[in-house]
Design a protein around this motif. Structure first.
Motif, PDB file in Angstrom:
ATOM      1  N   THR A   8     -20.695  -3.000  32.309  1.00  0.00           N
ATOM      2  CA  THR A   8     -20.436  -3.287  30.899  1.00  0.00           C
ATOM      3  C   THR A   8     -21.397  -4.337  30.357  1.00  0.00           C
ATOM      4  O   THR A   8     -21.685  -4.351  29.163  1.00  0.00           O
ATOM      5  N   LEU A   9     -21.899  -5.198  31.210  1.00  0.00           N
ATOM      6  CA  LEU A   9     -22.873  -6.194  30.765  1.00  0.00           C
ATOM      7  C   LEU A   9     -24.276  -5.611  30.659  1.00  0.00           C
ATOM      8  O   LEU A   9     -25.081  -6.063  29.862  1.00  0.00           O
ATOM      9  N   GLU A  10     -24.568  -4.602  31.467  1.00  0.00           N
ATOM     10  CA  GLU A  10     -25.918  -4.046  31.519  1.00  0.00           C
ATOM     11  C   GLU A  10     -26.093  -2.755  30.723  1.00  0.00           C
ATOM     12  O   GLU A  10     -27.216  -2.348  30.478  1.00  0.00           O
ATOM     13  N   GLU A  11     -25.009  -2.093  30.334  1.00  0.00           N
ATOM     14  CA  GLU A  11     -25.090  -0.812  29.637  1.00  0.00           C
ATOM     15  C   GLU A  11     -24.134  -0.799  28.448  1.00  0.00           C
ATOM     16  O   GLU A  11     -23.194  -1.564  28.403  1.00  0.00           O
ATOM     17  N   ALA A  12     -24.397   0.113  27.557  1.00  0.00           N
ATOM     18  CA  ALA A  12     -23.440   0.407  26.482  1.00  0.00           C
ATOM     19  C   ALA A  12     -23.084   1.880  26.621  1.00  0.00           C
ATOM     20  O   ALA A  12     -23.884   2.682  27.101  1.00  0.00           O
ATOM     21  N   PRO A  13     -21.888   2.266  26.214  1.00  0.00           N
ATOM     22  CA  PRO A  13     -21.526   3.678  26.313  1.00  0.00           C
ATOM     23  C   PRO A  13     -22.415   4.520  25.401  1.00  0.00           C
ATOM     24  O   PRO A  13     -22.907   4.038  24.373  1.00  0.00           O
ATOM     25  N   GLU A  14     -22.613   5.755  25.770  1.00  0.00           N
ATOM     26  CA  GLU A  14     -23.471   6.647  24.999  1.00  0.00           C
ATOM     27  C   GLU A  14     -22.978   6.762  23.562  1.00  0.00           C
ATOM     28  O   GLU A  14     -21.793   6.997  23.311  1.00  0.00           O
ATOM     29  N   GLY A  15     -23.877   6.537  22.628  1.00  0.00           N
ATOM     30  CA  GLY A  15     -23.540   6.657  21.216  1.00  0.00           C
ATOM     31  C   GLY A  15     -22.761   5.488  20.652  1.00  0.00           C
ATOM     32  O   GLY A  15     -22.192   5.590  19.565  1.00  0.00           O
ATOM     33  N   ALA A  16     -22.697   4.369  21.368  1.00  0.00           N
ATOM     34  CA  ALA A  16     -21.935   3.207  20.889  1.00  0.00           C
ATOM     35  C   ALA A  16     -22.724   1.926  21.141  1.00  0.00           C
ATOM     36  O   ALA A  16     -23.676   1.913  21.909  1.00  0.00           O
ATOM     37  N   THR A  17     -22.311   0.860  20.470  1.00  0.00           N
ATOM     38  CA  THR A  17     -22.977  -0.441  20.646  1.00  0.00           C
ATOM     39  C   THR A  17     -22.239  -1.350  21.610  1.00  0.00           C
ATOM     40  O   THR A  17     -22.788  -2.340  22.075  1.00  0.00           O
ATOM     41  N   HIS A  18     -20.963  -1.023  21.881  1.00  0.00           N
ATOM     42  CA  HIS A  18     -20.175  -1.861  22.787  1.00  0.00           C
ATOM     43  C   HIS A  18     -19.048  -1.030  23.398  1.00  0.00           C
ATOM     44  O   HIS A  18     -18.805   0.098  22.984  1.00  0.00           O
ATOM     45  N   TRP A  19     -18.372  -1.607  24.364  1.00  0.00           N
ATOM     46  CA  TRP A  19     -17.283  -0.929  25.062  1.00  0.00           C
ATOM     47  C   TRP A  19     -15.969  -1.129  24.325  1.00  0.00           C
ATOM     48  O   TRP A  19     -15.672  -2.222  23.855  1.00  0.00           O
ATOM     49  N   SER A  20     -15.156  -0.106  24.252  1.00  0.00           N
ATOM     50  CA  SER A  20     -13.810  -0.240  23.704  1.00  0.00           C
ATOM     51  C   SER A  20     -12.838  -0.453  24.861  1.00  0.00           C
ATOM     52  O   SER A  20     -13.174  -0.223  26.022  1.00  0.00           O
ATOM     53  N   ARG A  21     -11.626  -0.880  24.534  1.00  0.00           N
ATOM     54  CA  ARG A  21     -10.621  -1.059  25.586  1.00  0.00           C
ATOM     55  C   ARG A  21     -10.323   0.260  26.295  1.00  0.00           C
ATOM     56  O   ARG A  21     -10.133   0.296  27.496  1.00  0.00           O
ATOM     57  N   ARG A  22     -10.268   1.349  25.534  1.00  0.00           N
ATOM     58  CA  ARG A  22      -9.993   2.651  26.153  1.00  0.00           C
ATOM     59  C   ARG A  22     -11.081   3.048  27.137  1.00  0.00           C
ATOM     60  O   ARG A  22     -10.803   3.555  28.210  1.00  0.00           O
ATOM     61  N   GLU A  23     -12.328   2.838  26.738  1.00  0.00           N
ATOM     62  CA  GLU A  23     -13.431   3.198  27.635  1.00  0.00           C
ATOM     63  C   GLU A  23     -13.416   2.339  28.898  1.00  0.00           C
ATOM     64  O   GLU A  23     -13.666   2.826  29.990  1.00  0.00           O
ATOM     65  N   LEU A  24     -13.129   1.062  28.737  1.00  0.00           N
ATOM     66  CA  LEU A  24     -13.055   0.193  29.910  1.00  0.00           C
ATOM     67  C   LEU A  24     -11.874   0.567  30.789  1.00  0.00           C
ATOM     68  O   LEU A  24     -11.978   0.598  32.013  1.00  0.00           O
ATOM     69  N   ASN A  25     -10.748   0.860  30.168  1.00  0.00           N
ATOM     70  CA  ASN A  25      -9.557   1.223  30.926  1.00  0.00           C
ATOM     71  C   ASN A  25      -9.788   2.470  31.770  1.00  0.00           C
ATOM     72  O   ASN A  25      -9.265   2.585  32.876  1.00  0.00           O
ATOM     73  N   ALA A  26     -10.574   3.388  31.267  1.00  0.00           N
ATOM     74  CA  ALA A  26     -10.862   4.613  32.008  1.00  0.00           C
ATOM     75  C   ALA A  26     -11.639   4.321  33.288  1.00  0.00           C
ATOM     76  O   ALA A  26     -11.640   5.110  34.224  1.00  0.00           O
ATOM     77  N   ARG A  27     -12.299   3.138  33.351  1.00  0.00           N
ATOM     78  CA  ARG A  27     -13.111   2.798  34.518  1.00  0.00           C
ATOM     79  C   ARG A  27     -12.365   1.947  35.535  1.00  0.00           C
ATOM     80  O   ARG A  27     -12.848   1.717  36.627  1.00  0.00           O
ATOM     81  N   VAL A  28     -11.223   1.416  35.152  1.00  0.00           N
ATOM     82  CA  VAL A  28     -10.513   0.492  36.038  1.00  0.00           C
ATOM     83  C   VAL A  28      -9.202   1.117  36.497  1.00  0.00           C
ATOM     84  O   VAL A  28      -8.384   1.525  35.687  1.00  0.00           O
TER      85      VAL A  28
END
Length: 72
Positions: A8-28
């Motif tokens: 999350t510090l080195e990348e942004a999700p495709e088509g976005a400028t930052h991570w959302s809680r949902r996107e982060l939750n999907a990874r944890v």
């Protein structure tokens, strides 16, 4: 957990400028929450310093073990 933080510090999700809680939750799959009964009060104190700092305030934060979640 470390992988999530690094990515999350080195990348942004495709088509976005930052991570959302949902996107982060999907990874944890698992995250440990402190059982400290004063946790909410401590969080409010810290957030309060950022949202409404006293005049001329300087806030320092230190973590001796950044790879280990601090509890207590």
């Amino acid at each position: 957990m470390e992988e999530v933080v690094v990515r999350t510090l080195e990348e942004a999700p495709e088509g976005a400028t930052h991570w959302s809680r949902r996107e982060l939750n999907a990874r944890v799959e698992e995250f440990k929450i402190s059982t400290d009964p004063l946790l909410i009060d401590k969080i409010r104190d810290v957030v309060g310093l950022y949202l409404s700092p006293p005049e001329h305030a300087v806030v320092f934060s230190a973590d001796e073990r950044p790879h280990i979640q601090a509890i207590g």
